[in-house]
Design an enzyme around this catalytic site. Sequence first.
Site, PDB file in Angstrom:
ATOM      1  N   ASP A 286      -7.445  -3.092  14.069  1.00  0.00           N
ATOM      2  CA  ASP A 286      -8.894  -2.546  13.872  1.00  0.00           C
ATOM      3  C   ASP A 286      -8.869  -4.700  13.086  1.00  0.00           C
ATOM      4  O   ASP A 286     -10.274  -4.903  12.082  1.00  0.00           O
ATOM      5  CB  ASP A 286      -9.716  -2.166  13.346  1.00  0.00           C
ATOM      6  CG  ASP A 286      -9.167  -1.531  12.018  1.00  0.00           C
ATOM      7  OD1 ASP A 286      -8.422  -2.231  11.488  1.00  0.00           O
ATOM      8  OD2 ASP A 286      -9.717  -0.542  11.336  1.00  0.00           O
TER       9      ASP A 286
ATOM     10  N   HIS B  38      -7.391  -5.056  10.006  1.00  0.00           N
ATOM     11  CA  HIS B  38      -7.161  -4.204   8.524  1.00  0.00           C
ATOM     12  C   HIS B  38      -6.157  -5.303   7.828  1.00  0.00           C
ATOM     13  O   HIS B  38      -4.687  -5.018   8.931  1.00  0.00           O
ATOM     14  CB  HIS B  38      -7.323  -2.912   8.336  1.00  0.00           C
ATOM     15  CG  HIS B  38      -6.105  -2.119   8.246  1.00  0.00           C
ATOM     16  ND1 HIS B  38      -6.695  -1.094   9.162  1.00  0.00           N
ATOM     17  CD2 HIS B  38      -5.491  -2.875   8.412  1.00  0.00           C
ATOM     18  CE1 HIS B  38      -5.432  -0.335   9.582  1.00  0.00           C
ATOM     19  NE2 HIS B  38      -4.653  -1.269   8.897  1.00  0.00           N
TER      20      HIS B  38
ATOM     21  N   GLU C 212     -10.056  -1.842   5.160  1.00  0.00           N
ATOM     22  CA  GLU C 212     -11.120  -1.898   6.692  1.00  0.00           C
ATOM     23  C   GLU C 212     -11.615  -1.963   6.331  1.00  0.00           C
ATOM     24  O   GLU C 212     -12.253  -3.348   6.083  1.00  0.00           O
ATOM     25  CB  GLU C 212     -10.628   0.110   6.088  1.00  0.00           C
ATOM     26  CG  GLU C 212      -8.825   0.657   6.567  1.00  0.00           C
ATOM     27  CD  GLU C 212      -8.728   1.762   7.306  1.00  0.00           C
ATOM     28  OE1 GLU C 212      -9.112   0.455   8.014  1.00  0.00           O
ATOM     29  OE2 GLU C 212      -7.831   2.607   7.530  1.00  0.00           O
TER      30      GLU C 212
ATOM     31  N   ASP D 237       1.065  -1.415  -0.155  1.00  0.00           N
ATOM     32  CA  ASP D 237       0.038  -0.018   0.214  1.00  0.00           C
ATOM     33  C   ASP D 237       0.952   1.248  -0.159  1.00  0.00           C
ATOM     34  O   ASP D 237       1.929   1.342   0.092  1.00  0.00           O
ATOM     35  CB  ASP D 237      -0.815  -0.097   1.242  1.00  0.00           C
ATOM     36  CG  ASP D 237      -0.423  -0.264   2.626  1.00  0.00           C
ATOM     37  OD1 ASP D 237       1.075  -0.806   2.647  1.00  0.00           O
ATOM     38  OD2 ASP D 237      -0.754  -1.110   3.713  1.00  0.00           O
TER      39      ASP D 237
HETATM   40  C1  GLP Z   1      -0.625   0.630   8.252  1.00  0.00           C
HETATM   41  C2  GLP Z   1      -0.382  -0.401   7.138  1.00  0.00           C
HETATM   42  C3  GLP Z   1      -0.833  -2.050   7.097  1.00  0.00           C
HETATM   43  C4  GLP Z   1       0.275  -2.695   8.721  1.00  0.00           C
HETATM   44  C5  GLP Z   1      -0.361  -1.093   9.911  1.00  0.00           C
HETATM   45  C6  GLP Z   1      -0.280  -1.948  10.970  1.00  0.00           C
HETATM   46  O1  GLP Z   1      -3.011   0.772   8.965  1.00  0.00           O
HETATM   47  N1  GLP Z   1      -1.168   0.502   5.844  1.00  0.00           N
HETATM   48  O2  GLP Z   1       0.071  -2.280   6.690  1.00  0.00           O
HETATM   49  O3  GLP Z   1      -0.383  -3.694   8.346  1.00  0.00           O
HETATM   50  O4  GLP Z   1      -0.661  -0.325   9.449  1.00  0.00           O
HETATM   51  O5  GLP Z   1       1.112  -0.568  11.347  1.00  0.00           O
HETATM   52  P1  GLP Z   1       2.002  -1.476  12.884  1.00  0.00           P
HETATM   53  O6  GLP Z   1       2.799  -2.241  12.274  1.00  0.00           O
HETATM   54  O7  GLP Z   1       2.766  -0.155  12.592  1.00  0.00           O
HETATM   55  O8  GLP Z   1       1.053  -1.826  13.749  1.00  0.00           O
END
Ligand code: GLP
Length: 264
Positions: free
Chosen positions: A141, A143, A148, A72
């Site tokens: 959440d 995702h 989402e 992403d």
């Molecule tokens: C963002 C990214 C996700 C990732 C998530 C969790 O939303 N788009 O791909 O899994 O963050 O982030 P973290 O690893 O900092 O908890």
Amino acid sequence: MKVIIRNNAAEGSLWAAHYIADKIREKAARTDEPFVIGLCTGSTPIETYAELIRMVKAGELSFKNVISFNMDEYVGLPEEHPESYHSFMHRYLFDHIDEKPENIHILNGNAADVEAECAAYEKAIVDAGGFDLFLGGVGEDGHIAFNEPFSSLESRTRVVTLTQDTREVNARFFDGDFNKVPKQALTVGVATVLSSKEVVILAFGSKKARALKDAIEGPMSHYCTLSGLQAHPAGTIVADENSVGELKLNSYRYFKAVEEAESK
Ligand code: GLP
């Protein structure tokens, strides 16, 4: 689905890095075809990337025949912004390994025609031969990538609007200012991730406990898009003791027992 449970994030990250390295080496030993990997951002994979970098620098692993596609990118954030996923990936991985620049793919969140960008991305994945392994994280959440809650489990690469929750969680990367977090992103879809031969999801810490409970024990539902992994023939969640803290004791024991039995 398998759930690998380690004592803490450091041990889980090492497990994941060595698992990925083994897969890259196994394919290189049997064919000249490239290894196609999906990669993620967020704070979670940083230690896994650090171990992959260590292995490359030690001559134990090479990314010379690896093609990567990131999951992403924010819409409208300049690539050179320190919190763009372009910057993140170069800082934490690409600048330190031997992957060829032309093999690195990250969605362009500044494309004039974002829909064409997304369609071209899906085509490039197919043209590369499809994913051997997709490495992902999970949002609080549930995702996966930026899919989402209420994203279709059949979704493909597209433009999405981020939830208020995700923007609040990610504000920590933007001086704590929710208003600086982009409102939209480009993301591979749930089905794009699940098209991979294998999916490995990292989830550490108690903040991910509810997401893992929903994804592992809940119904397969667009409410928690990681739950789509239930239908995948080769899905693995790499967790730590804190992130599995809300699983039923019986579920926890089952995953521990499976791992123990298979390691004998
Ligand atoms: C963002 C990214 C996700 C990732 C998530 C969790 O939303 N788009 O791909 O899994 O963050 O982030 P973290 O690893 O900092 O908890």
